[in-house]
Design an enzyme around this catalytic site. Structure first.
Site, PDB file in Angstrom:
ATOM      1  CG  HIS A 196      -0.436   0.236   2.515  1.00  0.00           C
ATOM      2  ND1 HIS A 196      -0.529   1.435   3.151  1.00  0.00           N
ATOM      3  CD2 HIS A 196       0.223  -0.583   3.364  1.00  0.00           C
ATOM      4  CE1 HIS A 196       0.040   1.351   4.348  1.00  0.00           C
ATOM      5  NE2 HIS A 196       0.508   0.135   4.494  1.00  0.00           N
ATOM      6  CB  THR A 232      -6.249 -19.285   1.314  1.00  0.00           C
ATOM      7  OG1 THR A 232      -6.515 -20.635   1.695  1.00  0.00           O
ATOM      8  CG2 THR A 232      -6.613 -19.084  -0.142  1.00  0.00           C
ATOM      9  CB  CYS A 320      -1.542   9.130  19.503  1.00  0.00           C
ATOM     10  SG  CYS A 320      -2.684   9.610  20.776  1.00  0.00           S
TER      11      CYS A 320
HETATM   12  N1  PLP Z   1       8.078  -0.013   7.928  1.00  0.00           N
HETATM   13  C1  PLP Z   1       7.996   1.293   7.660  1.00  0.00           C
HETATM   14  C2  PLP Z   1       9.251   2.086   7.522  1.00  0.00           C
HETATM   15  C3  PLP Z   1       6.755   1.898   7.523  1.00  0.00           C
HETATM   16  O1  PLP Z   1       6.686   3.201   7.275  1.00  0.00           O
HETATM   17  C4  PLP Z   1       5.586   1.116   7.673  1.00  0.00           C
HETATM   18  C5  PLP Z   1       4.250   1.734   7.598  1.00  0.00           C
HETATM   19  O2  PLP Z   1       4.054   2.871   7.922  1.00  0.00           O
HETATM   20  C6  PLP Z   1       5.741  -0.256   7.931  1.00  0.00           C
HETATM   21  C7  PLP Z   1       7.002  -0.785   8.056  1.00  0.00           C
HETATM   22  C8  PLP Z   1       4.546  -1.143   8.094  1.00  0.00           C
HETATM   23  O3  PLP Z   1       3.950  -1.457   6.856  1.00  0.00           O
HETATM   24  P1  PLP Z   1       2.409  -1.918   6.831  1.00  0.00           P
HETATM   25  O4  PLP Z   1       1.585  -0.673   6.939  1.00  0.00           O
HETATM   26  O5  PLP Z   1       2.254  -2.597   5.499  1.00  0.00           O
HETATM   27  O6  PLP Z   1       2.213  -2.835   7.958  1.00  0.00           O
END
Ligand code: PLP
Length: 381
Positions: A196, A232, A320
Site C-alpha cells: 500500500h 490461503t 499517540c
Molecule cells: N516499515 C515502515 C518504515 C513503515 O513506514 C511502515 C508503515 O508505515 C511499515 C514498516 C509497516 O507497513 P504496513 O503498513 O504494510 O504494515
C-alpha cells in the site's frame, strides 16, 4: 468521501491506488479458485499470484522464489525478526529510528539500539563498535525513514554486518518504488516491502530474500508460500501489489525527479514564509518525496486539524500512545528537543501530486501557522 477537492500529502502513511493496481485487483477478485487447487480455477489464481511475485521480485532485483507474501509490511518485519528459538542469533541490533514493528523486536528476547547522528543517519562507528563485541548479531536497519525520509548507508552497514558474520534485514517499505532498491546492490539478506505504500491495496506485503534462507514461520498450517507463511493467499491484494510494483519500477526515475522538484518547491516556500522553520534531516540524503519540518511554538496536533479543515491531508511526527501524544522517537534519537519535536509536521508526496497541491499546502501553511504562532508566542489579540 471524495478527495478531488483536497490535497492529499500523506503518501508515507499510504498511497492512493495506482490505476494499474485497481484494475489488477478488480480482475483478480473474479478469479474463483484457491491458488493451491490443481484444477483450472486454482491454476488461474496461482498464475495471478506468481505473476505478482515476479513483479515484486523485479522491483527489488530478487528471484521470484525468494519472495514470501505476507499480509503487511509489519508482518514481513515480524517474520524477519523471528529466528528459531535457541537458534543462531543471540542478539538483535536495530537503529534508534526504526518503525515500531522492528522496534517491537519480533521473537528476540532483547534488543539493542544503534545511535543515529543529528542528521538522522545511522552512526556507523557505533554500529561497528557493537559488532566488534564478537556476539553473533542479527541487524535490522531501514533504507529510508518514514518520518524524515533520510536514507541510510545500507551498503556500508551490510559490509560491517557481514564482516562480523552477522545477518542484515532491511525495512525498505518507504524506499521501494521511490528510489532504486536492489537487494543485491544493497547486500541485504532480507528486505521488507509493503504494497500500500507503492500504490497497491492495503493488506499485502512481502519479505524478500537475497539467497536461500530458512525462515521461521509466524503463521503455520498449510504449506503456502513454501511453508513460510501459511494461509490461503489474498489473491486480489497480491495482484494489485504486483501491478503497483510493476508500475512503480517502470517509472522510478521520472516519478522520483518530479517528486523531488515539487518537494524542493514546497520546502523553499516554507522557508520564505517562516525563516526560522527547521527541516529535519535536510543535511542528509533523503527520499525525493518527504519533508518533515518543525517550528518552535507550533503544536503539530492542532496544526494537522487546521490543515485538514483547509482541505490538506498531512500528518504529525508525533505518535499517540495511551491517549498521550509522545514526541517522535526518531526526532528524539536525532537529539531534537521535545518541544520542537512536538511541532513536527510531515508532508509526503506521490506520483500524482501536482503543483496546485503544493500551492494549496503553502497557502494553508500561512493560515495555519500565523494564528498558532501568535497564540503560542503570547501575541494573540
Ligand atoms: N516499515 C515502515 C518504515 C513503515 O513506514 C511502515 C508503515 O508505515 C511499515 C514498516 C509497516 O507497513 P504496513 O503498513 O504494510 O504494515
Amino acid at each position: 468521501m471524495t478527495t478531488t477537492d483536497r490535497a492529499y500529502l500523506d503518501w508515507n502513511a499510504t498511497a492512493p491506488l495506482r490505476p494499474q493496481a485497481r484494475a489488477a485487483t478488480l480482475e483478480a477478485l473474479g478469479a474463483i479458485g484457491n491458488p493451491s487447487s490443481v484444477h483450472a480455477e486454482g491454476r488461474e489464481a496461482r498464475g495471478i499470484v506468481e505473476q505478482a511475485r515476479e513483479h515484486v521480485a523485479g522491483l527489488v532485483g530478487a528471484e521470484p522464489r525468494h519472495v514470501v507474501f505476507t499480509a503487511s509490511g509489519t508482518e514481513a518485519n515480524m517474520l524477519a525478526l523471528s529466528p528459531r528459538t535457541g537458534g543462531h542469533w543471540p542478539r538483535l541490533l536495530v537503529s534508534a529510528i526504526e518503525h515500531p514493528s522492528v522496534r517491537s523486536q519480533g521473537r528476540f528476547a532483547a534488543v539493542e539500539e544503534v545511535a543515529v547522528t543529528a542528521a538522522g543517519v545511522v552512526d556507523l562507528a557505533d554500529l561497528g563498535r557493537r559488532l566488534a563485541e564478537g556476539v553473533p548479531t542479527f541487524v535490522s536497519i531501514m533504507l529510508a525513514n518514514n518520518e524524515t525520509g533520510v536514507l541510510q548507508p545500507i551498503q556500508e552497514v551490510a559490509r560491517l554486518v557481514h564482516e562480523a558474520g552477522g545477518l542484515l534485514h532491511v525495512d525498505a517499505v518507504q524506499a521501494a518504488g521511490r528510489i532504486p532498491c536492489d537487494i543485491n546492490v544493497l547486500e541485504a539478506d532480507l528486505l521488507t516491502v509493503s504494497g500500500h505504500k507503492i500504490g497497491g491495496p492495503k493488506g499485502a506485503g512481502a519479505l524478500v530474500k537475497r539467497r536461500p534462507l530458512d525462515l521461521h514461520p509466524l503463521v503455520t498450517g498449510g504449506g503456502q508460500e513454501r511453508g513460510e507463511r501459511a494461509g490461503t493467499e489474498n489473491v486480489a491484494a497480491i495482484a494489485g501489489f504486483g501491478a503497483a510494483a510493476g508500475a512503480a519500477g517502470a517509472n522510478l526515475a521520472a516519478e522520483g525527479a518530479r517528486m523531488r522538484g515539487l518537494r524542493d518547491r514546497l520546502e523553499a516556500g516554507l522557508r520564505v514564509a517562516t525563516p526560522d522553520l527547521i527541516i529535519f534531516g535536510a543535511d542528509a540524503q533523503r527520499l525525493p518525496n518527504t519533508a518533515l519540518f518543525g517550528l518552535d511554538g507550533l503544536k503539530a496536533e492542532t496544526a494537522i486539524i487546521r490543515f485538514d479543515l483547509e482541505g490538506v491531508a498531512v500528518s504529525s511526527g508525533a505518535a499517540c500512545s495511551s491517549g498521550k501524544v509522545q514526541p517522535s522517537h526518531v526526532l528524539k534519537a536525532m537529539g531534537v528537543s521535545p518541544t520542537l519535536a512536538r511541532s513536527a509536521v510531515r508532508v509526503s508526496l506521490g506520483p500524482t501530486t501536482t503543483e496546485d497541491d503544493i500551492e494549496r499546502f503553502l497557502t494553508a501553511w500561512i493560515t495555519v501557522s500565523g494564528p498558532l504562532l501568535q497564540k503560542s508566542r503570547g501575541m494573540a489579540a
